[in-house]
Design a protein around this motif. Structure first.
Motif, PDB file in Angstrom:
ATOM      1  N   VAL A  64     -63.573  48.515  28.609  1.00  0.00           N
ATOM      2  CA  VAL A  64     -64.268  47.244  28.371  1.00  0.00           C
ATOM      3  C   VAL A  64     -65.364  47.077  29.411  1.00  0.00           C
ATOM      4  O   VAL A  64     -65.154  47.324  30.606  1.00  0.00           O
ATOM      5  CB  VAL A  64     -63.283  46.056  28.442  1.00  0.00           C
ATOM      6  N   ASP A  65     -66.543  46.651  28.978  1.00  0.00           N
ATOM      7  CA  ASP A  65     -67.683  46.472  29.869  1.00  0.00           C
ATOM      8  C   ASP A  65     -67.475  45.290  30.810  1.00  0.00           C
ATOM      9  O   ASP A  65     -67.130  44.180  30.371  1.00  0.00           O
ATOM     10  CB  ASP A  65     -68.949  46.263  29.039  1.00  0.00           C
ATOM     11  N   ALA A  66     -67.701  45.518  32.101  1.00  0.00           N
ATOM     12  CA  ALA A  66     -67.461  44.479  33.100  1.00  0.00           C
ATOM     13  C   ALA A  66     -68.461  43.332  32.984  1.00  0.00           C
ATOM     14  O   ALA A  66     -68.102  42.159  33.117  1.00  0.00           O
ATOM     15  CB  ALA A  66     -67.521  45.083  34.499  1.00  0.00           C
ATOM     16  N   ASP A  67     -69.732  43.661  32.745  1.00  0.00           N
ATOM     17  CA  ASP A  67     -70.746  42.606  32.626  1.00  0.00           C
ATOM     18  C   ASP A  67     -70.416  41.651  31.488  1.00  0.00           C
ATOM     19  O   ASP A  67     -70.536  40.426  31.616  1.00  0.00           O
ATOM     20  CB  ASP A  67     -72.131  43.220  32.381  1.00  0.00           C
ATOM     21  N   GLY A  68     -70.013  42.222  30.360  1.00  0.00           N
ATOM     22  CA  GLY A  68     -69.667  41.381  29.209  1.00  0.00           C
ATOM     23  C   GLY A  68     -68.505  40.467  29.508  1.00  0.00           C
ATOM     24  O   GLY A  68     -68.498  39.293  29.104  1.00  0.00           O
ATOM     25  N   CYS A  69     -67.516  40.980  30.235  1.00  0.00           N
ATOM     26  CA  CYS A  69     -66.338  40.165  30.546  1.00  0.00           C
ATOM     27  C   CYS A  69     -66.642  39.063  31.546  1.00  0.00           C
ATOM     28  O   CYS A  69     -66.141  37.944  31.405  1.00  0.00           O
ATOM     29  CB  CYS A  69     -65.207  41.053  31.070  1.00  0.00           C
ATOM     30  N   VAL A  70     -67.441  39.368  32.567  1.00  0.00           N
ATOM     31  CA  VAL A  70     -67.732  38.318  33.541  1.00  0.00           C
ATOM     32  C   VAL A  70     -68.589  37.231  32.903  1.00  0.00           C
ATOM     33  O   VAL A  70     -68.397  36.032  33.181  1.00  0.00           O
ATOM     34  CB  VAL A  70     -68.392  38.902  34.812  1.00  0.00           C
ATOM     35  N   LEU A  79     -61.106  38.698  33.976  1.00  0.00           N
ATOM     36  CA  LEU A  79     -59.855  38.642  33.208  1.00  0.00           C
ATOM     37  C   LEU A  79     -59.873  37.457  32.243  1.00  0.00           C
ATOM     38  O   LEU A  79     -59.375  37.560  31.117  1.00  0.00           O
ATOM     39  CB  LEU A  79     -58.665  38.540  34.150  1.00  0.00           C
ATOM     40  N   LEU A  80     -60.447  36.352  32.676  1.00  0.00           N
ATOM     41  CA  LEU A  80     -60.579  35.194  31.797  1.00  0.00           C
ATOM     42  C   LEU A  80     -61.425  35.542  30.578  1.00  0.00           C
ATOM     43  O   LEU A  80     -61.132  35.113  29.453  1.00  0.00           O
ATOM     44  CB  LEU A  80     -61.208  34.029  32.563  1.00  0.00           C
ATOM     45  N   GLY A  81     -62.460  36.354  30.787  1.00  0.00           N
ATOM     46  CA  GLY A  81     -63.336  36.734  29.689  1.00  0.00           C
ATOM     47  C   GLY A  81     -62.837  37.909  28.869  1.00  0.00           C
ATOM     48  O   GLY A  81     -63.399  38.211  27.814  1.00  0.00           O
ATOM     49  N   LEU A  82     -61.805  38.582  29.354  1.00  0.00           N
ATOM     50  CA  LEU A  82     -61.281  39.748  28.648  1.00  0.00           C
ATOM     51  C   LEU A  82     -60.665  39.384  27.308  1.00  0.00           C
ATOM     52  O   LEU A  82     -60.718  40.164  26.352  1.00  0.00           O
ATOM     53  CB  LEU A  82     -60.251  40.464  29.537  1.00  0.00           C
ATOM     54  N   GLY A  83     -60.061  38.183  27.254  1.00  0.00           N
ATOM     55  CA  GLY A  83     -59.485  37.731  25.989  1.00  0.00           C
ATOM     56  C   GLY A  83     -58.151  38.357  25.647  1.00  0.00           C
ATOM     57  O   GLY A  83     -57.783  38.437  24.479  1.00  0.00           O
ATOM     58  N   ARG A  84     -57.425  38.807  26.657  1.00  0.00           N
ATOM     59  CA  ARG A  84     -56.084  39.374  26.438  1.00  0.00           C
ATOM     60  C   ARG A  84     -55.058  38.515  27.160  1.00  0.00           C
ATOM     61  O   ARG A  84     -55.324  38.005  28.252  1.00  0.00           O
ATOM     62  CB  ARG A  84     -55.996  40.806  26.956  1.00  0.00           C
ATOM     63  N   ASP A  85     -53.881  38.403  26.586  1.00  0.00           N
ATOM     64  CA  ASP A  85     -52.805  37.634  27.209  1.00  0.00           C
ATOM     65  C   ASP A  85     -51.799  38.529  27.920  1.00  0.00           C
ATOM     66  O   ASP A  85     -51.061  38.057  28.798  1.00  0.00           O
ATOM     67  CB  ASP A  85     -52.066  36.792  26.165  1.00  0.00           C
ATOM     68  N   ARG A 145     -48.970  35.868  47.278  1.00  0.00           N
ATOM     69  CA  ARG A 145     -48.211  35.851  48.530  1.00  0.00           C
ATOM     70  C   ARG A 145     -47.032  36.815  48.507  1.00  0.00           C
ATOM     71  O   ARG A 145     -46.658  37.364  49.534  1.00  0.00           O
ATOM     72  CB  ARG A 145     -47.735  34.427  48.827  1.00  0.00           C
ATOM     73  N   ARG A 146     -46.446  37.037  47.336  1.00  0.00           N
ATOM     74  CA  ARG A 146     -45.317  37.948  47.170  1.00  0.00           C
ATOM     75  C   ARG A 146     -45.522  38.779  45.910  1.00  0.00           C
ATOM     76  O   ARG A 146     -46.120  38.281  44.952  1.00  0.00           O
ATOM     77  CB  ARG A 146     -43.998  37.163  47.056  1.00  0.00           C
ATOM     78  N   PRO A 147     -45.101  40.038  45.880  1.00  0.00           N
ATOM     79  CA  PRO A 147     -44.324  40.745  46.910  1.00  0.00           C
ATOM     80  C   PRO A 147     -45.133  41.208  48.105  1.00  0.00           C
ATOM     81  O   PRO A 147     -44.569  41.599  49.129  1.00  0.00           O
ATOM     82  CB  PRO A 147     -43.785  41.953  46.131  1.00  0.00           C
ATOM     83  N   ALA A 148     -46.457  41.174  48.005  1.00  0.00           N
ATOM     84  CA  ALA A 148     -47.307  41.544  49.131  1.00  0.00           C
ATOM     85  C   ALA A 148     -48.560  40.673  49.097  1.00  0.00           C
ATOM     86  O   ALA A 148     -49.070  40.371  48.014  1.00  0.00           O
ATOM     87  CB  ALA A 148     -47.690  43.022  49.053  1.00  0.00           C
ATOM     88  N   PRO A 149     -49.070  40.246  50.246  1.00  0.00           N
ATOM     89  CA  PRO A 149     -50.274  39.413  50.265  1.00  0.00           C
ATOM     90  C   PRO A 149     -51.460  40.153  49.652  1.00  0.00           C
ATOM     91  O   PRO A 149     -51.675  41.337  49.917  1.00  0.00           O
ATOM     92  CB  PRO A 149     -50.503  39.156  51.763  1.00  0.00           C
ATOM     93  N   ASP A 150     -52.233  39.442  48.850  1.00  0.00           N
ATOM     94  CA  ASP A 150     -53.408  40.044  48.211  1.00  0.00           C
ATOM     95  C   ASP A 150     -54.333  38.921  47.754  1.00  0.00           C
ATOM     96  O   ASP A 150     -53.887  37.782  47.578  1.00  0.00           O
ATOM     97  CB  ASP A 150     -52.992  40.909  47.022  1.00  0.00           C
ATOM     98  N   VAL A 151     -55.608  39.248  47.567  1.00  0.00           N
ATOM     99  CA  VAL A 151     -56.579  38.253  47.114  1.00  0.00           C
ATOM    100  C   VAL A 151     -57.587  38.905  46.176  1.00  0.00           C
ATOM    101  O   VAL A 151     -57.831  40.107  46.234  1.00  0.00           O
ATOM    102  CB  VAL A 151     -57.339  37.602  48.297  1.00  0.00           C
ATOM    103  N   MET A 152     -58.208  38.069  45.331  1.00  0.00           N
ATOM    104  CA  MET A 152     -59.323  38.517  44.512  1.00  0.00           C
ATOM    105  C   MET A 152     -60.309  37.372  44.332  1.00  0.00           C
ATOM    106  O   MET A 152     -59.928  36.190  44.344  1.00  0.00           O
ATOM    107  CB  MET A 152     -58.857  39.025  43.136  1.00  0.00           C
ATOM    108  N   ARG A 153     -61.586  37.717  44.214  1.00  0.00           N
ATOM    109  CA  ARG A 153     -62.639  36.747  43.880  1.00  0.00           C
ATOM    110  C   ARG A 153     -63.607  37.427  42.926  1.00  0.00           C
ATOM    111  O   ARG A 153     -64.218  38.429  43.280  1.00  0.00           O
ATOM    112  CB  ARG A 153     -63.392  36.275  45.120  1.00  0.00           C
ATOM    113  N   GLY A 154     -63.721  36.887  41.743  1.00  0.00           N
ATOM    114  CA  GLY A 154     -64.603  37.442  40.732  1.00  0.00           C
ATOM    115  C   GLY A 154     -63.850  38.161  39.635  1.00  0.00           C
ATOM    116  O   GLY A 154     -64.150  38.002  38.444  1.00  0.00           O
TER     117      GLY A 154
END
Length: 303
Positions: free
Chosen positions: A280-286, A125-131, A111-120
Motif C-alpha cells: 500500500v502506498d504511504a502517501d495515499g494512506c497519510v 493506519l487511520l487512512g489504511l482502512g483496515r480493522d 507503555r507495555r510490554p515495552a515502551p514505544d512511540v510513534m508520530r505520523g
C-alpha cells in the motif's frame, strides 16, 4: 468549488502539503525539505506554501508527524495504546497562535510490554482502512503494528535504518571503507537474499556477521555494492526475526510504504517465503488519514 482543507505531513526533514477540495480532490501539492530541523517559524513556513497555492487563511490545516513532537510547533500529547484509530482525530491539539485554524494530530505511545512511540504512522493506519492485521511500515525507524477490531493494539519500532546509516557512514565505523562507495544497497539480487536468510535464521550472530562484511572486503576484495547489500540484508533479516518473535506467524502482513526502502522489505519477505498482502502506498494512506481526521474535526466544529 475551492480548497476546503489543507493536509500536512510534517516530519523531521520533510514537509508535504496537499490542498483538498470537494470529494477529496487534490487541488494542489507542495513538498520541501523544511522539516523540523530547518523550519524555524512554523507558521511562516505553512503560510508560504499555502500562499504559493493561492489558499486563503479561511481554510483550516490538519497536520500530523513530528510537528507535534516536544521540539515541534506545539506538542500534541500521545494517546495510549491500545487505542481506537478513530480517536486520533478526536484528540487533536489546536494551535492558538496561528494565521489560520491549525490542528495537530496526536502520536501514540505504548507503555507495555515495552515502551514505544510513534508520530505520523498512526495517521497512515487511520487512512489504511483496515480493522485487523499486522502492518509493516518501513522507514528509518520501521514500525510493525497490530490492528485488532479497529484498535491499534500494539506496535514495535526497529531502528534498522538508522543503524544501517551509522554502520555505513559514521567516521568511526570499521565498515565504512568496505561499503562506503556504494550509492545504494542492491536488494534484488542473491547477495541481499542470502544475507536476509542469515540474519533471520541467526539474529543472535548479527554483530559477528556484520563484521564479516569488513573481513570479506579485506581478504577477498568484496566490492562495496556487495558489502552494502550484505549489510542491509543482515539487518533486515534480523529485524524480521524479531518481528516473528513478537507477533508469531507473519504471513499476510500488510506492507505500507514506498521507495527503495520499502522495496527492500518486499525483497526480504520474498527471500524468506513470507506471504504478504499487496503493498500500500504511504502517501495515499497519510492523505486519506489526514482527510478522515479533518472531516471528523470540522464536523465537530460545526456542531
Amino acid at each position: 468549488m475551492g480548497v476546503r482543507k489543507l493536509l500536512v505531513d510534517w516530519g523531521t526533514t520533510s514537509f508535504r502539503l496537499w490542498a483538498v477540495g470537494a470529494g477529496d480532490a487534490i487541488m494542489g501539492e507542495r513538498r520541501s525539505g523544511e522539516g523540523l530541523t530547518s523550519a524555524g517559524d512554523f507558521d511562516a513556513v505553512l503560510e508560504s506554501h499555502a500562499a504559493a497555492l493561492g489558499v486563503g487563511s479561511d481554510v483550516p490545516a490538519i497536520l500530523c508527524g513530528m510537528v507535534g513532537a516536544r521540539n515541534g510547533w506545539l506538542e500534541a500529547p500521545y494517546l495510549d495504546a491500545p487505542v481506537p484509530l478513530s480517536d486520533v482525530a478526536g484528540r487533536a491539539t489546536r494551535v492558538t497562535k496561528a494565521s489560520r485554524a491549525v490542528f495537530i494530530l496526536p502520536g501514540v505511545c505504548q507503555r507495555r510490554p515495552a515502551p514505544d512511540v510513534m508520530r505520523g504512522e498512526e495517521t497512515k493506519l487511520l487512512g489504511l482502512g483496515r480493522d485487523d492485521g499486522l502492518v509493516l511500515m518501513p522507514g528509518t525507524h520501521t514500525k510493525w503494528a497490530r490492528l485488532d477490531g479497529g484498535l491499534l493494539a500494539g506496535f514495535s519500532t526497529f531502528m534498522t535504518g538508522e543503524i544501517f546509516a551509522h554502520l555505513r557512514g559514521a567516521p568511526t565505523s570499521v565498515l565504512r571503507q568496505a561499503v562506503g562507495e556504494a550509492p545504494l544497497a542492491q536488494t534484488s539480487g542473491p547477495v541481499f537474499a542470502d544475507a536476509v536468510r542469515m540474519g533471520f535464521e541467526a539474529p543472535e550472530r548479527l554483530a559477528n556477521a556484520a563484521f564479516g562484511v569488513r573481513a570479506g572486503w579485506l581478504i577477498d576484495g568484496t566490492p562495496a555494492e556487495d558489502g552494502l547489500a550484505r549489510l542491509s540484508g543482515l539487518l533486515i533479516g534480523a529485524e524480521i526475526a524479531g518481528a516473528r518473535a513478537l507477533y508469531g506467524d507473519l504471513d499476510g502482513v500488510v506492507p505500507l510504504g514506498s521507495g527503495p526502502g520499502a522495496q527492500a522489505y518486499l525483497h526480504a519477505l520474498a527471500a524468506l517465503d513470507i506471504a504478504h498482502a499487496p503493498s500500500v502506498d504511504a502517501d495515499g494512506c497519510v492523505r486519506a488519514g489526514l482527510s478522515r481526521a479533518a472531516d471528523i474535526l470540522l464536523q465537530e466544529i460545526k456542531s
